[in-house]
Scaffold this active site. Structure first.
Site, PDB file in Angstrom:
ATOM      1  N   ASN A 126      16.079 -50.714 -67.688  1.00  0.00           N
ATOM      2  CA  ASN A 126      16.115 -49.531 -68.563  1.00  0.00           C
ATOM      3  C   ASN A 126      17.087 -48.533 -67.939  1.00  0.00           C
ATOM      4  O   ASN A 126      16.779 -47.882 -66.939  1.00  0.00           O
ATOM      5  CB  ASN A 126      14.701 -48.938 -68.647  1.00  0.00           C
ATOM      6  CG  ASN A 126      14.633 -47.732 -69.576  1.00  0.00           C
ATOM      7  OD1 ASN A 126      15.649 -47.282 -70.106  1.00  0.00           O
ATOM      8  ND2 ASN A 126      13.437 -47.210 -69.759  1.00  0.00           N
ATOM      9  N   ARG A 180      16.375 -52.628 -72.322  1.00  0.00           N
ATOM     10  CA  ARG A 180      15.963 -51.665 -73.335  1.00  0.00           C
ATOM     11  C   ARG A 180      17.225 -51.016 -73.912  1.00  0.00           C
ATOM     12  O   ARG A 180      18.046 -50.481 -73.155  1.00  0.00           O
ATOM     13  CB  ARG A 180      15.088 -50.591 -72.700  1.00  0.00           C
ATOM     14  CG  ARG A 180      14.679 -49.556 -73.706  1.00  0.00           C
ATOM     15  CD  ARG A 180      13.946 -48.413 -73.085  1.00  0.00           C
ATOM     16  NE  ARG A 180      13.589 -47.438 -74.106  1.00  0.00           N
ATOM     17  CZ  ARG A 180      13.374 -46.166 -73.870  1.00  0.00           C
ATOM     18  NH1 ARG A 180      13.444 -45.703 -72.642  1.00  0.00           N
ATOM     19  NH2 ARG A 180      13.061 -45.353 -74.838  1.00  0.00           N
ATOM     20  N   HIS A 238      10.945 -45.197 -79.864  1.00  0.00           N
ATOM     21  CA  HIS A 238       9.769 -45.658 -79.103  1.00  0.00           C
ATOM     22  C   HIS A 238       9.101 -46.868 -79.773  1.00  0.00           C
ATOM     23  O   HIS A 238       7.904 -47.099 -79.611  1.00  0.00           O
ATOM     24  CB  HIS A 238       8.687 -44.560 -78.973  1.00  0.00           C
ATOM     25  CG  HIS A 238       9.072 -43.395 -78.130  1.00  0.00           C
ATOM     26  ND1 HIS A 238       8.798 -42.105 -78.495  1.00  0.00           N
ATOM     27  CD2 HIS A 238       9.679 -43.316 -76.930  1.00  0.00           C
ATOM     28  CE1 HIS A 238       9.232 -41.269 -77.577  1.00  0.00           C
ATOM     29  NE2 HIS A 238       9.787 -41.987 -76.605  1.00  0.00           N
ATOM     30  N   HIS A 272       2.681 -41.560 -79.153  1.00  0.00           N
ATOM     31  CA  HIS A 272       3.339 -41.758 -77.865  1.00  0.00           C
ATOM     32  C   HIS A 272       3.709 -40.372 -77.335  1.00  0.00           C
ATOM     33  O   HIS A 272       4.664 -39.742 -77.803  1.00  0.00           O
ATOM     34  CB  HIS A 272       4.598 -42.636 -78.035  1.00  0.00           C
ATOM     35  CG  HIS A 272       5.349 -42.861 -76.770  1.00  0.00           C
ATOM     36  ND1 HIS A 272       5.390 -44.084 -76.119  1.00  0.00           N
ATOM     37  CD2 HIS A 272       6.091 -42.023 -76.009  1.00  0.00           C
ATOM     38  CE1 HIS A 272       6.115 -43.977 -75.018  1.00  0.00           C
ATOM     39  NE2 HIS A 272       6.569 -42.724 -74.930  1.00  0.00           N
ATOM     40  N   GLY A 286       4.860 -38.628 -74.219  1.00  0.00           N
ATOM     41  CA  GLY A 286       5.428 -38.671 -72.863  1.00  0.00           C
ATOM     42  C   GLY A 286       6.486 -37.592 -72.754  1.00  0.00           C
ATOM     43  O   GLY A 286       6.369 -36.537 -73.373  1.00  0.00           O
ATOM     44  N   ASN A 287       7.543 -37.867 -71.962  1.00  0.00           N
ATOM     45  CA  ASN A 287       8.657 -36.916 -71.941  1.00  0.00           C
ATOM     46  C   ASN A 287       9.259 -36.803 -73.333  1.00  0.00           C
ATOM     47  O   ASN A 287       9.542 -35.720 -73.817  1.00  0.00           O
ATOM     48  CB  ASN A 287       9.732 -37.383 -70.966  1.00  0.00           C
ATOM     49  CG  ASN A 287       9.407 -36.928 -69.568  1.00  0.00           C
ATOM     50  OD1 ASN A 287       8.940 -35.808 -69.363  1.00  0.00           O
ATOM     51  ND2 ASN A 287       9.627 -37.799 -68.594  1.00  0.00           N
ATOM     52  N   ARG A 304      12.931 -31.089 -75.619  1.00  0.00           N
ATOM     53  CA  ARG A 304      13.578 -31.230 -76.932  1.00  0.00           C
ATOM     54  C   ARG A 304      12.834 -30.396 -77.975  1.00  0.00           C
ATOM     55  O   ARG A 304      11.632 -30.244 -77.904  1.00  0.00           O
ATOM     56  CB  ARG A 304      13.594 -32.696 -77.370  1.00  0.00           C
ATOM     57  CG  ARG A 304      14.516 -33.544 -76.537  1.00  0.00           C
ATOM     58  CD  ARG A 304      14.468 -34.991 -76.959  1.00  0.00           C
ATOM     59  NE  ARG A 304      14.165 -35.838 -75.825  1.00  0.00           N
ATOM     60  CZ  ARG A 304      13.824 -37.118 -75.911  1.00  0.00           C
ATOM     61  NH1 ARG A 304      13.744 -37.713 -77.086  1.00  0.00           N
ATOM     62  NH2 ARG A 304      13.566 -37.815 -74.828  1.00  0.00           N
ATOM     63  N   PHE A 346       3.947 -31.188 -68.255  1.00  0.00           N
ATOM     64  CA  PHE A 346       2.702 -30.710 -68.848  1.00  0.00           C
ATOM     65  C   PHE A 346       1.679 -30.299 -67.791  1.00  0.00           C
ATOM     66  O   PHE A 346       0.873 -29.402 -68.021  1.00  0.00           O
ATOM     67  CB  PHE A 346       2.099 -31.777 -69.776  1.00  0.00           C
ATOM     68  CG  PHE A 346       2.624 -31.671 -71.166  1.00  0.00           C
ATOM     69  CD1 PHE A 346       3.948 -31.969 -71.438  1.00  0.00           C
ATOM     70  CD2 PHE A 346       1.812 -31.244 -72.197  1.00  0.00           C
ATOM     71  CE1 PHE A 346       4.453 -31.851 -72.722  1.00  0.00           C
ATOM     72  CE2 PHE A 346       2.311 -31.119 -73.491  1.00  0.00           C
ATOM     73  CZ  PHE A 346       3.623 -31.427 -73.752  1.00  0.00           C
ATOM     74  N   GLU A 393      -2.109 -40.649 -72.161  1.00  0.00           N
ATOM     75  CA  GLU A 393      -3.029 -41.422 -71.322  1.00  0.00           C
ATOM     76  C   GLU A 393      -3.788 -40.552 -70.327  1.00  0.00           C
ATOM     77  O   GLU A 393      -4.873 -40.923 -69.889  1.00  0.00           O
ATOM     78  CB  GLU A 393      -2.235 -42.478 -70.519  1.00  0.00           C
ATOM     79  CG  GLU A 393      -1.658 -43.579 -71.375  1.00  0.00           C
ATOM     80  CD  GLU A 393      -0.569 -44.370 -70.655  1.00  0.00           C
ATOM     81  OE1 GLU A 393      -0.604 -44.474 -69.414  1.00  0.00           O
ATOM     82  OE2 GLU A 393       0.337 -44.873 -71.352  1.00  0.00           O
ATOM     83  N   ASN A 394      -3.180 -39.408 -69.959  1.00  0.00           N
ATOM     84  CA  ASN A 394      -3.726 -38.666 -68.814  1.00  0.00           C
ATOM     85  C   ASN A 394      -4.269 -37.275 -69.080  1.00  0.00           C
ATOM     86  O   ASN A 394      -4.810 -36.664 -68.158  1.00  0.00           O
ATOM     87  CB  ASN A 394      -2.637 -38.530 -67.736  1.00  0.00           C
ATOM     88  CG  ASN A 394      -2.212 -39.865 -67.194  1.00  0.00           C
ATOM     89  OD1 ASN A 394      -3.050 -40.625 -66.724  1.00  0.00           O
ATOM     90  ND2 ASN A 394      -0.931 -40.160 -67.276  1.00  0.00           N
ATOM     91  N   GLU A 447       5.938 -50.926 -72.195  1.00  0.00           N
ATOM     92  CA  GLU A 447       7.160 -51.331 -72.894  1.00  0.00           C
ATOM     93  C   GLU A 447       7.866 -52.460 -72.144  1.00  0.00           C
ATOM     94  O   GLU A 447       8.446 -53.350 -72.751  1.00  0.00           O
ATOM     95  CB  GLU A 447       8.108 -50.122 -73.015  1.00  0.00           C
ATOM     96  CG  GLU A 447       7.599 -49.077 -74.006  1.00  0.00           C
ATOM     97  CD  GLU A 447       8.206 -47.707 -73.792  1.00  0.00           C
ATOM     98  OE1 GLU A 447       7.844 -47.059 -72.789  1.00  0.00           O
ATOM     99  OE2 GLU A 447       9.013 -47.273 -74.619  1.00  0.00           O
TER     100      GLU A 447
HETATM  101  P1  ADP Z   1       8.624 -41.109 -70.264  1.00  0.00           P
HETATM  102  O1  ADP Z   1       8.690 -40.729 -71.706  1.00  0.00           O
HETATM  103  O2  ADP Z   1       9.793 -40.627 -69.461  1.00  0.00           O
HETATM  104  O3  ADP Z   1       8.255 -42.555 -70.010  1.00  0.00           O
HETATM  105  P2  ADP Z   1       5.949 -40.512 -69.342  1.00  0.00           P
HETATM  106  O4  ADP Z   1       5.285 -41.386 -70.356  1.00  0.00           O
HETATM  107  O5  ADP Z   1       5.856 -40.924 -67.925  1.00  0.00           O
HETATM  108  O6  ADP Z   1       7.439 -40.207 -69.705  1.00  0.00           O
HETATM  109  O7  ADP Z   1       5.324 -39.041 -69.503  1.00  0.00           O
HETATM  110  C1  ADP Z   1       5.745 -37.983 -68.726  1.00  0.00           C
HETATM  111  C2  ADP Z   1       4.945 -36.767 -69.112  1.00  0.00           C
HETATM  112  O8  ADP Z   1       3.543 -37.023 -68.877  1.00  0.00           O
HETATM  113  C3  ADP Z   1       5.297 -35.520 -68.305  1.00  0.00           C
HETATM  114  O9  ADP Z   1       5.440 -34.411 -69.160  1.00  0.00           O
HETATM  115  C4  ADP Z   1       4.060 -35.292 -67.446  1.00  0.00           C
HETATM  116  O10 ADP Z   1       3.855 -33.939 -67.247  1.00  0.00           O
HETATM  117  C5  ADP Z   1       2.964 -35.878 -68.299  1.00  0.00           C
HETATM  118  N1  ADP Z   1       1.785 -36.234 -67.490  1.00  0.00           N
HETATM  119  C6  ADP Z   1       1.686 -37.187 -66.561  1.00  0.00           C
HETATM  120  N2  ADP Z   1       0.455 -37.164 -65.984  1.00  0.00           N
HETATM  121  C7  ADP Z   1      -0.232 -36.147 -66.595  1.00  0.00           C
HETATM  122  C8  ADP Z   1      -1.536 -35.598 -66.468  1.00  0.00           C
HETATM  123  N3  ADP Z   1      -2.407 -36.071 -65.586  1.00  0.00           N
HETATM  124  N4  ADP Z   1      -1.869 -34.560 -67.263  1.00  0.00           N
HETATM  125  C9  ADP Z   1      -0.991 -34.045 -68.149  1.00  0.00           C
HETATM  126  N5  ADP Z   1       0.251 -34.532 -68.320  1.00  0.00           N
HETATM  127  C10 ADP Z   1       0.630 -35.558 -67.556  1.00  0.00           C
END
Ligand code: ADP
Length: 396
Positions: free
Chosen positions: A7, A90, A179, A207, A209-210, A240, A283, A333-334, A383
């Site tokens: 990637n 990717r 995605h 999804h 994430g970033n 973004r 986040f 997820e988190n 992925e």
């Molecule tokens: P990418 O899209 O680059 O694959 P990820 O799926 O790794 O990104 O997501 C990154 C985002 O997830 C970041 O904004 C990070 O702050 C957030 N993140 C990771 N762990 C946690 C957590 N425990 N609580 C809140 N946000 C989280």
């Protein structure tokens, strides 16, 4: 059998070597800050993160480093590059042409280059990685897996913008959605967890994430995605902007004297959670600040959750219902707090969270309350495994 998944980003190259018999990562890492004096190789060894300064002037050199690391006596992952059966790359944008994974021969790469204008921040880098990898592993099967491919089933009413039709015909301006590999993976996992055929389900996959995108997946097919012609549309993300009145862009370009590329940089790098909070795009940091009473941080998180909630409502309307709501990627997820904020007030759709299950959520769990008609699932995305599985299909 080992499949290497690549990637490539603008200044980073992430890689994973996957053992397909066990469907497990044998080794993974990244080369960061490619092109700078401070390039780094980052990988995990015995659960520790190793960071080593390296020389990586360009993606070719970074790719050479990856192969050196994999065959190195220190890591001992593989003895010879012959142990890599195929490579899965990717690729962010496959235009309208590529709706399925494709073997990378020279003509395909040249054709893909024609789509660079559709994803200028991603595709040229993806192709650099492909070219570098092909130059080193000349005989190995290499396959492109596109982020846009899963969304090629969007109906025309979902992908056509309210612009003169000639711009769709002339430039391919339409919603593509992104995605896709992640949305497809978690949708398939959700069907397994729900013990129902995917073909019978109406799912909304988030999804978060970033980059952030929401999809409506009906009968296993993507029928909507919140990202559009570019990965800027939809939810305000880390940096973004998400949805905007297009008039704002024109107003700002005039008032701030921004060129098209200046405006592009602002929309991609200075907006979203970072822009509103004026703190961070991470986040976790924004959540900490909000807990300490920072008003803009609180507002940024509220805007985010509100925007996701609106898409859930819209996509339930699109599919005439919803059986499963899936959260995935870093935030999905988190962050139980964000999941809670999103699900609050969606009980009219049959979505009610169990707060305890939500807080304790691990992998592949249902966090819905007893009354919830909709399954609410937390499913880690993978992925890379999906890309590796696709690449496997082309090994003869
Ligand atoms: P990418 O899209 O680059 O694959 P990820 O799926 O790794 O990104 O997501 C990154 C985002 O997830 C970041 O904004 C990070 O702050 C957030 N993140 C990771 N762990 C946690 C957590 N425990 N609580 C809140 N946000 C989280």
């Amino acid at each position: 059998m080992n499949i290497l998944v690549i990637n490539c980003g603008s200044s980073s190259l992430k890689y994973q070597l996957i053992d397909m018999e066990k469907e497990q990562i044998r080794f993974g890492g990244s080369i960061e800050r490619i092109g700078s004096e401070k390039a780094l190789s980052v990988y995990k060894k015995s659960r520790k993160t190793v960071k080593e300064p390296v020389t990586a002037r360009d993606h070719h050199q970074a790719m050479e480093l990856v192969f050196k690391i994999l065959t190195d006596s220190k890591t001992r992952v593989i003895r010879d590059l012959d142990e890599i059966s195929a490579v899965g790359h990717r690729v962010v944008h496959g235009g309208e042409k590529y709706s399925a994974p494709t073997v990378l021969v020279d003509e395909t790469i040249e054709e893909l280059e024609q789509f660079n204008y559709l994803a200028p921040l991603h595709n040229p880098q993806n192709i650099m990685g492909i070219r570098a990898c092909k130059a080193i592993l000349k005989e190995t099967t290499q396959v492109a897996v596109f982020d846009t491919a899963f969304h090629q089933t969007l109906p025309a009413e979902a992908y056509i913008y309210g612009l003169p039709y000639k711009y769709y015909q002339k430039y391919g301006i339409r919603r593509y959605g992104f995605h896709g590999t992640s949305h497809r993976y978690v949708a398939e996992q959700a069907a397994e967890l729900m013990k129902q055929p995917l073909e019978e389900l109406k799912l909304i996959t988030c999804h978060l994430g970033n980059g952030v995108s929401i999809s409506a997946v009906q009968k296993g097919l993507s029928v909507e995605n919140s990202m559009g012609f570019t990965p800027l549309e939809g939810i305000p993300m880390g940096t973004r902007c998400g949805n905007l009145d297009p008039g704002i862009l024109l107003f700002l370009m005039e008032k701030e004297g921004l060129s098209a590329s200046d405006a592009m940089a602002v929309l991609n790098r200075e907006c979203g959670i970072l822009g509103i909070s004026e703190l961070s795009n991470d986040f976790r940091e924004v959540q900490k600040a909000a807990e300490k009473g920072n008003q803009q941080a609180t507002l940024a998180l509220k805007v985010f959750a509100y925007s996701v909630k609106k898409y859930i409502g819209a996509y339930a309307a699109v599919m005439n219902g919803i059986d499963g709501l899936v959260f995935t990627a870093g935030i999905g997820e988190n962050s139980p707090e964000i999941r809670r904020e999103i699900c609050l007030g969606l009980d009219y759709l049959g979505i009610t969270l169990d707060d305890e299950k939500n807080k304790a959520a691990g992998r592949n769990v249902d966090i819905g309350g007893k009354q919830s008609k909709v399954k609410i699932l937390v499913i880690p995305t993978n992925e890379e495994l999906m890309i590796a599985k696709e690449a496997c299909k082309f090994i003869v």
